[in-house]
Design an enzyme around this catalytic site. Structure first.
Site, PDB file in Angstrom:
ATOM      1  N   HIS A 266      12.021  28.563 -34.772  1.00  0.00           N
ATOM      2  CA  HIS A 266      11.570  28.212 -36.130  1.00  0.00           C
ATOM      3  C   HIS A 266      11.834  26.714 -36.321  1.00  0.00           C
ATOM      4  O   HIS A 266      12.795  26.183 -35.757  1.00  0.00           O
ATOM      5  CB  HIS A 266      12.418  29.046 -37.104  1.00  0.00           C
ATOM      6  CG  HIS A 266      12.009  28.969 -38.536  1.00  0.00           C
ATOM      7  ND1 HIS A 266      12.300  27.902 -39.345  1.00  0.00           N
ATOM      8  CD2 HIS A 266      11.341  29.856 -39.314  1.00  0.00           C
ATOM      9  CE1 HIS A 266      11.842  28.132 -40.569  1.00  0.00           C
ATOM     10  NE2 HIS A 266      11.251  29.311 -40.578  1.00  0.00           N
TER      11      HIS A 266
ATOM     12  N   ASP B 241      20.689  30.865 -34.241  1.00  0.00           N
ATOM     13  CA  ASP B 241      19.931  31.016 -35.479  1.00  0.00           C
ATOM     14  C   ASP B 241      19.728  32.523 -35.678  1.00  0.00           C
ATOM     15  O   ASP B 241      18.869  33.130 -35.033  1.00  0.00           O
ATOM     16  CB  ASP B 241      18.596  30.276 -35.346  1.00  0.00           C
ATOM     17  CG  ASP B 241      17.622  30.633 -36.467  1.00  0.00           C
ATOM     18  OD1 ASP B 241      17.969  31.473 -37.328  1.00  0.00           O
ATOM     19  OD2 ASP B 241      16.504  30.089 -36.465  1.00  0.00           O
TER      20      ASP B 241
ATOM     21  N   GLN C 252      16.993  36.091 -38.506  1.00  0.00           N
ATOM     22  CA  GLN C 252      16.252  37.355 -38.406  1.00  0.00           C
ATOM     23  C   GLN C 252      17.091  38.487 -37.832  1.00  0.00           C
ATOM     24  O   GLN C 252      16.636  39.635 -37.835  1.00  0.00           O
ATOM     25  CB  GLN C 252      14.988  37.175 -37.540  1.00  0.00           C
ATOM     26  CG  GLN C 252      13.953  36.224 -38.122  1.00  0.00           C
ATOM     27  CD  GLN C 252      13.311  36.744 -39.412  1.00  0.00           C
ATOM     28  OE1 GLN C 252      13.375  37.927 -39.738  1.00  0.00           O
ATOM     29  NE2 GLN C 252      12.682  35.852 -40.149  1.00  0.00           N
TER      30      GLN C 252
ATOM     31  N   LYS D 199      17.118  36.968 -46.804  1.00  0.00           N
ATOM     32  CA  LYS D 199      16.398  37.824 -45.851  1.00  0.00           C
ATOM     33  C   LYS D 199      17.118  39.146 -45.617  1.00  0.00           C
ATOM     34  O   LYS D 199      16.663  39.980 -44.837  1.00  0.00           O
ATOM     35  CB  LYS D 199      16.235  37.102 -44.514  1.00  0.00           C
ATOM     36  CG  LYS D 199      15.293  35.900 -44.593  1.00  0.00           C
ATOM     37  CD  LYS D 199      15.059  35.317 -43.236  1.00  0.00           C
ATOM     38  CE  LYS D 199      14.518  33.912 -43.286  1.00  0.00           C
ATOM     39  NZ  LYS D 199      13.087  33.823 -43.569  1.00  0.00           N
TER      40      LYS D 199
ATOM     41  N   CYS E 115       6.218  28.621 -39.545  1.00  0.00           N
ATOM     42  CA  CYS E 115       7.189  27.554 -39.233  1.00  0.00           C
ATOM     43  C   CYS E 115       7.524  27.545 -37.751  1.00  0.00           C
ATOM     44  O   CYS E 115       8.687  27.348 -37.363  1.00  0.00           O
ATOM     45  CB  CYS E 115       8.460  27.684 -40.069  1.00  0.00           C
ATOM     46  SG  CYS E 115       8.186  27.479 -41.809  1.00  0.00           S
TER      47      CYS E 115
HETATM   48  N1  PMP Z   1      15.121  30.712 -38.509  1.00  0.00           N
HETATM   49  C1  PMP Z   1      14.340  31.785 -38.473  1.00  0.00           C
HETATM   50  C2  PMP Z   1      14.193  32.550 -37.183  1.00  0.00           C
HETATM   51  C3  PMP Z   1      13.670  32.199 -39.623  1.00  0.00           C
HETATM   52  O1  PMP Z   1      12.869  33.256 -39.594  1.00  0.00           O
HETATM   53  C4  PMP Z   1      13.836  31.454 -40.811  1.00  0.00           C
HETATM   54  C5  PMP Z   1      13.106  31.838 -42.087  1.00  0.00           C
HETATM   55  N2  PMP Z   1      11.772  32.141 -41.910  1.00  0.00           N
HETATM   56  C6  PMP Z   1      14.684  30.352 -40.790  1.00  0.00           C
HETATM   57  C7  PMP Z   1      15.319  30.007 -39.622  1.00  0.00           C
HETATM   58  C8  PMP Z   1      14.924  29.521 -42.006  1.00  0.00           C
HETATM   59  O2  PMP Z   1      15.516  30.250 -43.011  1.00  0.00           O
HETATM   60  P1  PMP Z   1      15.732  29.600 -44.455  1.00  0.00           P
HETATM   61  O3  PMP Z   1      14.377  29.171 -44.917  1.00  0.00           O
HETATM   62  O4  PMP Z   1      16.305  30.705 -45.262  1.00  0.00           O
HETATM   63  O5  PMP Z   1      16.644  28.446 -44.261  1.00  0.00           O
END
Ligand code: PMP
Length: 426
Positions: free
Chosen positions: A141, A218, A221, A244, A382
């Site tokens: 991401h 990270d 998920q 999430k 993203c």
């Molecule tokens: N990493 C991953 C794998 C994600 O899916 C996301 C959110 N889509 C993020 C980071 C970023 O999360 P946040 O927008 O809550 O900071």
């Protein structure tokens, strides 16, 4: 058989019955799930973007503001003491949820993105030298890529990329070659928000540590969808977002090995993170306050504590098993549709299912499904480097993603709507 009829997939429906019964029971905890969209019952399949909130979490927010709203750590009065105690109790619960050895290793942050930036600026900027390596993967991401690009520019470090195999799993045969002796940091998603792949973090941690590199995970998920134990994973940092995992927006967690956090400089300066302040210099507060400058998101941190109670009462093993079964069913049903490609087939994949319908822009598909009350996501998620790597048309996919309150009946409604959309666009 008519295109609109749902077809049972042998074996899969029977497995799902038990999970469906429980999901139906849990749905009563989520008021938003009883609403309609365009006159149709809401089918919420955008859980990888953000999840819905149970009443217990909404009540916790209301309770804080109604009964004991006060700033934490500073006041010597009853409300402030109650707020401080609830805030720190939430930290203990969230730390336990990911099996952090001590609550001081759990920093409250706004979200995963802030946690990555914190480590990039407070650890990597100080410790990386020109020519050092940061190893990421093509499935990251942007939140787990851009902060490392920024710190690479600041320090002269170089980014290296692990590729993926055809099934969406990481190409681990390249790992040792890419690690090399100059790699100081490996930063990887635990679960991909596009491919659903669950990466073998403990194995990668061992190989990273063998060359003296740290491992940043990270877990945006994974923490919401499966049991996560930072000690078993043996990672050095791990980040996740409350929104999430049935919790509020604006609150998340960063786990760091306490010895590393101790050695790091603060990320932001201001109130709360100080020991003493003089005209020309300051000393830092102890962990975790050193990394929590300013008034924190008190209400949402307390509600995150209630969130992990809620998830634990359902059972993270149970949530994972339900999602494995539901995802298998969804992919089997999607694969019956002509001209539809699903991305990500790694064993044990999680419930974010990206797909493309030939000659249909994912945004158009999402708009048509919305008319049926179905919320999915369309776009690059993203993950633009991954879209390029996959060669997806339009640099985008559609993505349906499930959570503990979704049922196989909802998958059937979704499949029928995708079939209808396919005929519409044809
Ligand atoms: N990493 C991953 C794998 C994600 O899916 C996301 C959110 N889509 C993020 C980071 C970023 O999360 P946040 O927008 O809550 O900071």
């Amino acid at each position: 058989m008519s295109e609109t009829m749902t077809a049972p997939v042998p074996g899969l429906r029977a497995d799902l019955k038990l999970y469906d019964d429980e999901a139906l029971r849990l749905r009563a905890d989520f008021p938003i799930l009883s609403r309609t969209v365009h006159g149709k019952p809401l089918v919420y399949f955008d859980n990888a973007a953000t999840s819905q909130k149970p009443t217990a979490v909404l009540d916790a927010l209301n309770d804080y503001y109604t009964r004991y709203n006060a700033n934490v750590h500073r006041g010597i009065h009853t409300l402030s003491e109650e707020a401080t105690s609830a805030y720190e109790h939430a930290r203990e619960k969230v730390a336990q949820f990911i099996h952090a050895p001590t609550p001081t290793g759990l920093i409250f942050v706004r979200n995963t993105t802030e946690a990555v930036n914190l480590v990039a600026q407070a650890w990597a900027r100080k410790n990386l030298r020109p020519g050092d390596g940061i190893l990421v993967s093509v499935m990251e991401h942007h939140s787990n890529l851009i902060p490392w690009q920024i710190v690479a520019q600041q320090t002269g470090a170089r980014l290296r990329f692990l590729d993926i195999r055809d099934d969406g799993s990481l190409e681990l045969d390249d790992l040792d070659r890419l690690l090399g002796e100059r790699t100081r940091l490996v930063a990887l998603a635990h679960m991909s928000n596009v491919l659903g792949t669950v990466n073998p973090i403990a194995e990668i941690a061992a190989r990273a540590h063998a060359v003296g590199a740290l491992l940043f995970v990270d877990a945006a998920q994974s923490v919401p969808h499966m049991p996560v134990d930072v000690q078993t994973l043996d990672c050095d940092f791990l980040a996740f977002s409350g929104h999430k995992m049935c919790g509020p927006t604006g609150i998340g967690g960063l786990y760091g090995r306490p010895a590393l956090l101790e050695a790091m400089d603060p990320f932001m300066g201001g109130g709360s993170m100080i020991g003493e302040v003089h005209q020309e210099y300051f000393t830092c507060a102890a962990l975790p306050e050193k990394f929590e400058a300013g008034t924190p998101n008190i209400a949402h941190a307390i509600a995150l504590g209630v969130t992990v109670d809620y998830l634990s009462s359902v059972g993270m093993d149970r949530i994972r098993a339900h999602e494995l079964a539901l995802t298998r069913y969804m992919i089997a049903r999607l694969s019956e549709i002509e001209g539809l490609t699903v991305y990500g087939h790694a064993p044990g994949r999680g419930g974010a299912v990206a797909f493309i319908l030939d000659n249909v822009h994912p945004g158009d598909l999402s708009t048509v499904l919305d008319r049926e009350g179905i919320a999915i996501r369309a776009g690059h998620h993203c993950a633009q480097p991954l879209m390029r790597r996959l060669g997806t048309p339009y640099m985008a996919t559609a993505r349906a993603s499930v959570y503990l309150y979704n049922t196989s009946d909802e998958v059937d409604i979704f499949i029928d709507a995708v079939r209808k959309a396919r005929r519409f666009f044809a």
